[in-house]
Design an enzyme around this catalytic site. Structure first.
Site, PDB file in Angstrom:
ATOM      1  N   PRO A 516       2.841   0.712   2.585  1.00 33.16           N
ATOM      2  CA  PRO A 516       3.343  -0.543   1.716  1.00 33.16           C
ATOM      3  C   PRO A 516       1.832  -0.835   0.794  1.00 33.16           C
ATOM      4  O   PRO A 516       0.809  -0.749   1.426  1.00 33.16           O
ATOM      5  CB  PRO A 516       3.497  -1.681   2.473  1.00 33.16           C
ATOM      6  CG  PRO A 516       3.020  -1.249   4.065  1.00 33.16           C
ATOM      7  CD  PRO A 516       3.056   0.160   4.045  1.00 33.16           C
ATOM      8  N   CYS A 517       2.310  -1.120  -0.217  1.00 28.41           N
ATOM      9  CA  CYS A 517       0.971  -1.662  -1.229  1.00 28.41           C
ATOM     10  C   CYS A 517       1.272  -2.918  -1.883  1.00 28.41           C
ATOM     11  O   CYS A 517       1.604  -3.163  -2.895  1.00 28.41           O
ATOM     12  CB  CYS A 517       0.609  -0.607  -2.388  1.00 28.41           C
ATOM     13  SG  CYS A 517       0.348   1.178  -1.842  1.00 28.41           S
ATOM     14  N   GLN A 518       1.499  -4.028  -1.055  1.00 31.16           N
ATOM     15  CA  GLN A 518       1.560  -5.326  -1.395  1.00 31.16           C
ATOM     16  C   GLN A 518       0.558  -5.998  -2.378  1.00 31.16           C
ATOM     17  O   GLN A 518       1.003  -6.967  -3.075  1.00 31.16           O
ATOM     18  CB  GLN A 518       2.146  -6.241  -0.307  1.00 31.16           C
ATOM     19  CG  GLN A 518       3.160  -5.817   0.514  1.00 31.16           C
ATOM     20  CD  GLN A 518       2.806  -6.234   2.216  1.00 31.16           C
ATOM     21  OE1 GLN A 518       1.813  -7.047   2.388  1.00 31.16           O
ATOM     22  NE2 GLN A 518       3.354  -5.478   3.179  1.00 31.16           N
ATOM     23  N   GLY A 519      -0.489  -5.465  -2.547  1.00 29.82           N
ATOM     24  CA  GLY A 519      -1.437  -6.093  -3.254  1.00 29.82           C
ATOM     25  C   GLY A 519      -1.102  -5.737  -4.810  1.00 29.82           C
ATOM     26  O   GLY A 519      -1.820  -6.438  -5.815  1.00 29.82           O
ATOM     27  N   ILE A 520      -0.091  -4.924  -5.071  1.00 36.90           N
ATOM     28  CA  ILE A 520       0.007  -4.831  -6.575  1.00 36.90           C
ATOM     29  C   ILE A 520       1.275  -5.371  -6.996  1.00 36.90           C
ATOM     30  O   ILE A 520       1.748  -5.270  -8.103  1.00 36.90           O
ATOM     31  CB  ILE A 520       0.186  -3.059  -6.904  1.00 36.90           C
ATOM     32  CG1 ILE A 520       1.555  -2.809  -6.181  1.00 36.90           C
ATOM     33  CG2 ILE A 520      -1.084  -2.204  -6.272  1.00 36.90           C
ATOM     34  CD1 ILE A 520       1.896  -1.308  -6.554  1.00 36.90           C
TER      35      ILE A 520
END
Length: 912
Positions: A516-520
């Site tokens: 997961p890449c929730q920072g984007i």
């Protein structure tokens, strides 16, 4: 100076099959808007399944080795499975993210369409031009017949139409084998530096032609080498992340060529080809003897880094037409394959990706077994374990899993690999048999192992089963508290090593996962665009690659949202690709649309292949269903869409629609408490016949040769229960195509398609006294949205299955019933077999389905993986045409659905 050919950054082929969609098939006036928002929601929803923190267990006291302490099991709260009365903050934020995504999409399309690619045009070498001797050809020209045979396009008249971005072929008067520049003689096949533009590093190339043009200028042709920073990786070469380092002397041979004037040559450079599989010592000596070396090729198409087929770098075409499997017979794949491979599924969720990969690999003749799976969501782990009982499923964070793997290797070395450690076993046993204090308890055996987690400090913990107590009294104890029980530790480690409860380096053949890449995400208002990896919400990408670096699997398959190629100039996508290449993996990247593989759902995702140099790099499966590929990609990834060129006319199946997937399912009410029932009817379409197949017929060997539980039953056909107000609203949405809140009394559409209150109608109230049309519906996307309380229709497709079922800002109401789509209906839109059972509260089941990789996409990729693993995938082509029978397997049993008796009443509950 000669004109130059398209650079690696410039799109030189059609990236997808693009045509106008028929209006009657899909309501196009809103579909692209829906796709963006749904994709955004899918990114958001990853948060629930793969990251974050669990509720802390109550604090506990550490006690000496064999003393029993309180239960420290982790518990998760169960949410109320009823739709909230109004959208929460996250739902309302979707409108803002959707607008931002739309702007990003428009920017990407503009860049792809209008930004010219960098072209490798050499600059005149001032030193050579100012010297005493002009650059010149030496020796006699190549014989005319030989020249025309070797370079026919230089002499013949062009007949094919030139593509808009294609370089015009220079015509030649004659060819030569050598030339002199600044008193240095250069021959065909020499590697040289070529003068680049101001403030640019000199180009590196291999001379393939010397010729005099019809304009009487002297030219040479170079086949280019690329440094890592010249490829799509570019600026990611120098980032400071542990273990991520590129050798500055390593270059990559490409098929890209340019013609340039002779005096662009600067000097010779010694470049050697290094076989990536040669002896390390010999390799080091060979590299030491040269200026630069290459062990892989690079192609812009699908951002491919791959082995070179021969020393001279000859490789095949990157067209799709050369790879076909028309002669492949899947009938022979209906029994269990004998060749096996192991799979580790990271960020596994409920197992959609690994399930699909195993199904597809089985069709190719490879038995791919999901031996290990890791996810932080306990309900998803429960679902995966139920459907794959042989899998070691670990409910923990990925970074804790990596730390555990390293500690496990130390324990195995101590208790298994070091023979001397076994000599102390009798002394250990004697120590463990010493008298007990009255407040001490006996360790019967160790039954589990973990690293930290919950509120525990970092370190190894064993799950202890106490003598005289049941499993509910098991506790987690730090290894230091078990210093009096070395024999118990030894027994656990030796048995665990034998059973491979945890993988050691070399044990894993394939790693798959979607970090997961929730920072984007647009929900993150403080996104770090300059250094995304410094955002903790993006660190799982680093962890994923760290696990790959530690375990060194033969193959890697990473899945993610398309935003990793868009946000911050594609930083995260480039990072993932860069990591694999730095680790000496072959790699390629592609974007795939779920609908192209047999689903009534668009859902575009990125898939990144990695393969050790000793293995065959898998291809991407070409579409099997006729779905229009929409949306743009950043210029650097413009040639990564997995699709046929628009010039090709493949034989594809008609795109599936919602009715093809769910029209056979029985009617259920807004509140359906039972998760097991009879079908109440036969399948109506090929999709429905396939999705009802048994595990054995679908080549799912999770339960061996036997049938799994609940076969032939309809599972999880339950909708999210709407609250009374929303249920009353949904009941008033007309049963027609395109219906939504705009059809409710008191609403009218004004200028610019913006909704407004009808001044002639008093605001209608519900029985609760609340308004029929809520304010949030009127203001969503500034009043332009068609989504709130939107009803789907049988002849439509779904943009993207998401993790929420609330109807407040998405089109999710059933075509003819007063409810939202059920979990099973969503699961079908994701391609999950009907036998695949889910666990947890209803909202958690929606999350599991929405977070999953679409099973048919993973299945198609699994087939390509199996072909590569077994060495049956040949050539450098990045695309593969699946067998004609692939869309209707399993094999000879394609049409056999194990439906329930037709006479059973629809929706009748089967008691367990």
């Amino acid at each position: 100076m000669a004109p130059s050919s398209p650079s690696p950054a410039a799109p030189t082929r059609v990236s997808g099959r693009k045509r106008a969609a028929k209006a009657e098939e899909i309501h196009q006036n809103k579909e692209e808007e829906e796709e963006v928002a749904a994709a955004s929601s899918a990114k958001r929803s990853r948060k629930a399944a793969s990251s974050g923190k669990k509720p802390k267990s109550p604090p506990k006291q550490a006690k000496p080795g064999r003393k029993k302490k309180g239960d420290a099991e982790m518990k998760e709260p169960v949410e109320d499975d009823v739709c909230a009365e109004e959208p929460d903050e996250e739902e309302l934020a979707m409108g803002e993210e959707e607008a931002e995504e739309q702007a990003m999409q428009e920017e990407v399309v503009a860049v792809a369409a209008g930004s010219p690619g960098k072209k490798r045009v050499g600059r005149r070498n001032a030193a050579a031009a100012a010297g005493d001797h002009e650059p010149e050809f030496i020796g006699s020209p190549v014989a005319a017949d030989e020249a025309r045979s070797n370079w026919p396009k230089r002499y013949g008249r062009s007949t094919a139409a030139k593509k808009p971005d294609e370089e015009e072929e220079l015509k030649a008067r004659c060819h030569y084998r050598s030339a002199k520049v600044d008193n240095v003689v250069y021959c065909l096949g020499d590697d040289v530096y070529v003068k680049a533009g101001e403030n640019e590093a000199d180009y590196i190339g291999r001379i393939t032609e010397f010729f005099e043009g019809t304009d009487q200028c002297h030219y040479f042709t170079c086949r280019w080498f690329f440094r890592a920073e010249d490829t799509v990786i570019n600026s990611l070469v120098s980032i400071s992340v542990d273990g991520h380092k590129h050798d500055p002397r390593r270059v990559f041979l490409s098929e890209e060529k340019n013609d340039n004037v002779l005096d662009c040559i600067i000097s010779k450079v010694k470049i050697v080809h290094v076989d990536p599989n040669m002896d390390p010592k010999a390799k080091a000596q060979l590299i030491e003897s040269c200026d630069l070396y290459y062990d892989m090729s690079y192609s812009v198409a699908y951002s491919t880094f791959a082995n070179i087929s021969s020393e001279n770098g000859q490789s095949g075409s990157d067209t799709a037409s050369g790879i076909s499997s028309d002669d492949v017979d899947l009938e022979t794949s209906s029994s269990m394959p004998t060749r096996t491979a192991t799979l580790l599924d990271l960020y596994s969720g409920c197992g959609g990706m690994s399930t699909g990969l195993c199904l597809g690999a089985a069709l190719s003749g490879l038995k791919l077994e999901t031996r290990w799976a890791v996810d932080f969501n306990s309900f998803a782990c429960q679902s995966l374990k139920y459907n794959h009982p042989q899998t070691e499923v670990r409910n923990e964070k990925a970074d804790e899993f990596l730390a555990l793997l390293k500690e496990w290797a130390v324990l195995c070395k101590k208790y298994v690999q070091d023979v001397d450690s076994n000599l102390a076993s009798s002394e250990d046993q004697a120590d463990e048999d010493s008298p007990l204090d009255k407040d001490e308890f006996v360790v019967e055996k160790l039954v589990g192992i973990c690293y930290g987690g919950s509120d525990r400090e970092n370190g190894i913990y064993f799950k202890v089963q106490w003598e005289g107590y049941g499993p509910e009294e098991d506790t987690w104890e730090p290894i230091d508290n078990l210093s009096d029980c070395p024999q118990k530790i030894r027994e656990f480690v030796q048995e665990g090593h034998k059973r491979k409860i945890l993988p050691l380096p070399g044990d894993v053949d394939v790693i798959c996962g979607g970090p997961p890449c929730q920072g984007i995400s647009g929900f993150n208002r403080y996104r770090n665009r300059d250094e995304p990896l410094k955002d903790e919400k993006n660190k799982q990408m680093v962890t994923f690659m760290d696990i790959v670096a530690y375990l060194k699997p033969k193959y890697v398959l990473m899945e993610n949202v398309v935003d990793i190629l868009k946000f911050a100039d594609g930083y995260l996508g480039k990072y993932a690709l860069s990591c694999l290449v730095a680790m000496k993996y072959q790699a390629r990247l592609g974007m795939m649309v779920a609908g192209c593989y047999g689903l009534p759902q668009f859902r575009m995702r990125v898939f990144l292949w990695g393969a050790l140099s000793s293995m065959v790099l898998p291809k991407y499966p070409l579409p099997t269903y006729d779905v229009v590929v929409r949306g743009g990609a950043p210029n650097a990834f413009s040639q990564c869409m997995v699709a046929y060129d628009e010039t090709q006319k493949p034989s594809l199946k008609k795109a599936l629609l919602l009715g093809d997937a769910i029209s056979d399912l029985p009617k259920v009410q807004n509140h359906q408490p039972n998760d097991v029932m009879e079908y109440g009817g036969s399948p109506k379409t090929e999709f429905q016949r396939y999705i009802r197949l048994s595990r054995k017929d679908m080549l799912d060997w999770s339960f061996g040769e036997g049938a799994g539980p609940d076969e032939g039953k309809l599972l999880d056909h339950q909708p999210l229960r709407l609250n009374n107000d929303d249920y009353e609203r949904v009941q008033q949405i007309p049963v027609k195509k395109g219906a939504n809140f705009r059809d409710l009394k008191g609403v009218r559409v004004g200028a610019n398609n913006i909704v407004e209150w009808d001044p002639e109608i008093e605001r209608v109230k519900l029985s609760s006294g609340k308004p029929l049309v809520p304010d949030y519906a009127m203001s969503f996307i500034k009043g332009k949205s068609l989504k709130p309380f939107g009803r789907l229709w049988w002849d439509e497709t779904v943009p993207t299955v998401v993790t929420r079922a609330e109807p407040h800002n998405q089109v999710i109401i059933h075509p003819t019933q007063a409810r939202v789509l059920t979990i099973r209906e969503n699961a079908r839109l994701q391609g999950f077999p009907d036998y695949y059972r889910l666990f947890g509260p209803i909202k958690e089941k929606y999350i599991q389905v929405g977070n999953a990789v679409a099973v048919p996409v993973a299945r198609a990729l699994g087939y390509c993986l199996g072909q590569a693993y077994l060495g049956e995938s040949e050539g450098s082509d990045p695309l593969y045409q699946l067998p004609p029978s692939f869309t209707s397997v399993g094999g000879r049993t394609a049409g056999q659905a194990r439906a329930s008796p037709v006479g059973t009443p629809a929706g009748e509950v089967v008691e367990q």
